[in-house]
Design an enzyme around this catalytic site. Sequence first.
Site, PDB file in Angstrom:
ATOM      1  N   GLU A 116       0.846  -1.192   0.000  1.00 35.60           N
ATOM      2  CA  GLU A 116       0.000   0.000   0.000  1.00 35.60           C
ATOM      3  C   GLU A 116       0.886   1.250   0.000  1.00 35.60           C
ATOM      4  O   GLU A 116       1.859   1.322   0.765  1.00 35.60           O
ATOM      5  CB  GLU A 116      -0.849  -0.038   1.284  1.00 35.60           C
ATOM      6  CG  GLU A 116      -1.699   1.156   1.519  1.00 35.60           C
ATOM      7  CD  GLU A 116      -2.323   1.120   2.932  1.00 35.60           C
ATOM      8  OE1 GLU A 116      -2.092   0.165   3.710  1.00 35.60           O
ATOM      9  OE2 GLU A 116      -3.051   2.068   3.248  1.00 35.60           O
ATOM     10  N   PHE A 117       0.553   2.199  -0.842  1.00 39.18           N
ATOM     11  CA  PHE A 117       1.255   3.480  -0.827  1.00 39.18           C
ATOM     12  C   PHE A 117       0.600   4.362   0.229  1.00 39.18           C
ATOM     13  O   PHE A 117      -0.623   4.490   0.248  1.00 39.18           O
ATOM     14  CB  PHE A 117       1.175   4.164  -2.204  1.00 39.18           C
ATOM     15  CG  PHE A 117       1.858   5.495  -2.216  1.00 39.18           C
ATOM     16  CD1 PHE A 117       3.222   5.585  -2.466  1.00 39.18           C
ATOM     17  CD2 PHE A 117       1.156   6.661  -1.938  1.00 39.18           C
ATOM     18  CE1 PHE A 117       3.873   6.809  -2.452  1.00 39.18           C
ATOM     19  CE2 PHE A 117       1.798   7.897  -1.918  1.00 39.18           C
ATOM     20  CZ  PHE A 117       3.160   7.959  -2.178  1.00 39.18           C
ATOM     21  N   ILE A 118       1.405   4.941   1.095  1.00 37.40           N
ATOM     22  CA  ILE A 118       0.852   5.853   2.102  1.00 37.40           C
ATOM     23  C   ILE A 118       1.347   7.261   1.809  1.00 37.40           C
ATOM     24  O   ILE A 118       2.550   7.484   1.646  1.00 37.40           O
ATOM     25  CB  ILE A 118       1.235   5.419   3.531  1.00 37.40           C
ATOM     26  CG1 ILE A 118       0.587   4.060   3.846  1.00 37.40           C
ATOM     27  CG2 ILE A 118       0.800   6.469   4.556  1.00 37.40           C
ATOM     28  CD1 ILE A 118       0.813   3.534   5.245  1.00 37.40           C
ATOM     29  N   ASP A 257      12.928  -2.241  14.751  1.00 34.76           N
ATOM     30  CA  ASP A 257      13.961  -1.327  14.247  1.00 34.76           C
ATOM     31  C   ASP A 257      13.385   0.088  14.230  1.00 34.76           C
ATOM     32  O   ASP A 257      13.359   0.762  13.208  1.00 34.76           O
ATOM     33  CB  ASP A 257      14.380  -1.761  12.834  1.00 34.76           C
ATOM     34  CG  ASP A 257      15.638  -1.039  12.357  1.00 34.76           C
ATOM     35  OD1 ASP A 257      16.325  -0.415  13.178  1.00 34.76           O
ATOM     36  OD2 ASP A 257      15.929  -1.100  11.145  1.00 34.76           O
TER      37      ASP A 257
HETATM   38  P1  ADP Z   1      14.753   0.541   2.813  1.00 37.53           P
HETATM   39  O1  ADP Z   1      14.211  -0.854   2.869  1.00 37.53           O
HETATM   40  O2  ADP Z   1      15.719   0.755   1.692  1.00 37.53           O
HETATM   41  O3  ADP Z   1      15.319   1.042   4.137  1.00 37.53           O
HETATM   42  P2  ADP Z   1      12.326   2.050   3.330  1.00 37.53           P
HETATM   43  O4  ADP Z   1      11.360   0.972   3.684  1.00 37.53           O
HETATM   44  O5  ADP Z   1      12.880   2.878   4.451  1.00 37.53           O
HETATM   45  O6  ADP Z   1      13.521   1.491   2.428  1.00 37.53           O
HETATM   46  O7  ADP Z   1      11.597   2.992   2.261  1.00 37.53           O
HETATM   47  C1  ADP Z   1      12.283   4.039   1.620  1.00 37.53           C
HETATM   48  C2  ADP Z   1      11.474   5.332   1.728  1.00 37.53           C
HETATM   49  O8  ADP Z   1      10.248   5.144   1.049  1.00 37.53           O
HETATM   50  C3  ADP Z   1      11.104   5.674   3.164  1.00 37.53           C
HETATM   51  O9  ADP Z   1      12.034   6.517   3.769  1.00 37.53           O
HETATM   52  C4  ADP Z   1       9.773   6.338   2.999  1.00 37.53           C
HETATM   53  O10 ADP Z   1       9.955   7.732   2.807  1.00 37.53           O
HETATM   54  C5  ADP Z   1       9.190   5.773   1.748  1.00 37.53           C
HETATM   55  N1  ADP Z   1       8.155   4.751   2.031  1.00 37.53           N
HETATM   56  C6  ADP Z   1       8.320   3.578   2.698  1.00 37.53           C
HETATM   57  N2  ADP Z   1       7.182   2.869   2.720  1.00 37.53           N
HETATM   58  C7  ADP Z   1       6.263   3.620   2.056  1.00 37.53           C
HETATM   59  C8  ADP Z   1       4.882   3.440   1.741  1.00 37.53           C
HETATM   60  N3  ADP Z   1       4.222   2.325   2.077  1.00 37.53           N
HETATM   61  N4  ADP Z   1       4.245   4.420   1.051  1.00 37.53           N
HETATM   62  C9  ADP Z   1       4.915   5.540   0.680  1.00 37.53           C
HETATM   63  N5  ADP Z   1       6.220   5.762   0.929  1.00 37.53           N
HETATM   64  C10 ADP Z   1       6.891   4.825   1.607  1.00 37.53           C
END
Ligand code: ADP
Length: 353
Positions: A116-118, A257
């Site tokens: 899901e995109f948030i 984490d």
């Molecule tokens: P990684 O696994 O490389 O650490 P993250 O899970 O932290 O990556 O995701 C990278 C970036 O994407 C996050 O810092 C956040 O800003 C954005 N992000 C993460 N999950 C979502 C989501 N479900 N919807 C929108 N943006 C997201």
Amino acid sequence: ASLLPRRSACLRRAASKLSVVAAMGDDPIKEWILTEGKATKITGTSSIGGGCINAAQRYETDAGSFFVKTNRRIGPAMFEGEALGLKAMYDTKSIRVPLPYKVGSLPSGGSFIIMEFIQFGRSRGDQVTLSRNPFHTKKKVTLHFILQAFISILYLEQIGHCQSALGRKLAEMHKAAKSDKGYGFYVENTIGSTPQINTWTADWIEFYSKHRLGYQLELISQRFGDSAIYEKGQQLIENIQPLFDGAVIEPCLLHGDLWSGNISSDTNGDPVILDPACYYGHNEAEFGMSWCAGFGGAFYNSYFEVMPKQPGFEKRRDLYLLYHYLNHYNLFGSGYRSSAMSIIEDYLRMLKA
Ligand code: ADP
């Protein structure tokens, strides 16, 4: 003769359909979005920065947006662990987390996760987050600590109003999800890029000693030949028991984490947590990354209203930081050694071990 143009139009349509199917077969992300994701067209993709390990993208479609992470080097196990963790947290119906949809392998190697995109609210858009360690030299680690503290204060101010909701909802998640298998998780996952062992174990002290502190100490000894920290760490493990005297410990679902880079809020201002390393553990272990999280008084007050503070909370605090300091030593090198070593030595003195 009049049939010919019609037939060739049919053939062209069939050929173009085949090439769409072939293209989809080459791209399992598009394939999922255009089938199970219920979109009929993808209107755009854009890269999202801020991650530590993977490439992230937003896919915009006529069925809404999807958030996709890819990793060209490693197989789907890491994302499967993330998806199981997200789903377990999602199912508690407490704090907001993105719902994971699909994990798979990429044909050219590597793997992906679709979720899901948030849409984040102001606190995220404007938020300055620091990678776990942008500096790779020993000298610069001190600077990193100062910056981290400064950014934590900025972050704290920005999301001040969210702190109390974050504390309450996190505690609700800890309260809602208990495990009857003991401490551990259904799969191994990763903390940063270090493997995190989640073998189900009935006793928390045994689990934390062996699979958290002990595992990191072994890695340090193998990677850096640091027998001094290994031996003192083992001595701490052998004498750890009194730190838990009087505490009632239950296996709660932990994000695992929780630092500022993995905390955000949505457009309603409700807290969102991302990118977990979930397992069932002692709830206090959730604060192990608090040195990079900027949790303030409002956060802890709300947390303890739902999950009351246990006797000895303060004296165990550093024990839970220790796991993450040891992991940072493993991930980023000896700049983190002195923080880990001084925690171990302070405990050895306190415990007269
Ligand atoms: P990684 O696994 O490389 O650490 P993250 O899970 O932290 O990556 O995701 C990278 C970036 O994407 C996050 O810092 C956040 O800003 C954005 N992000 C993460 N999950 C979502 C989501 N479900 N919807 C929108 N943006 C997201």
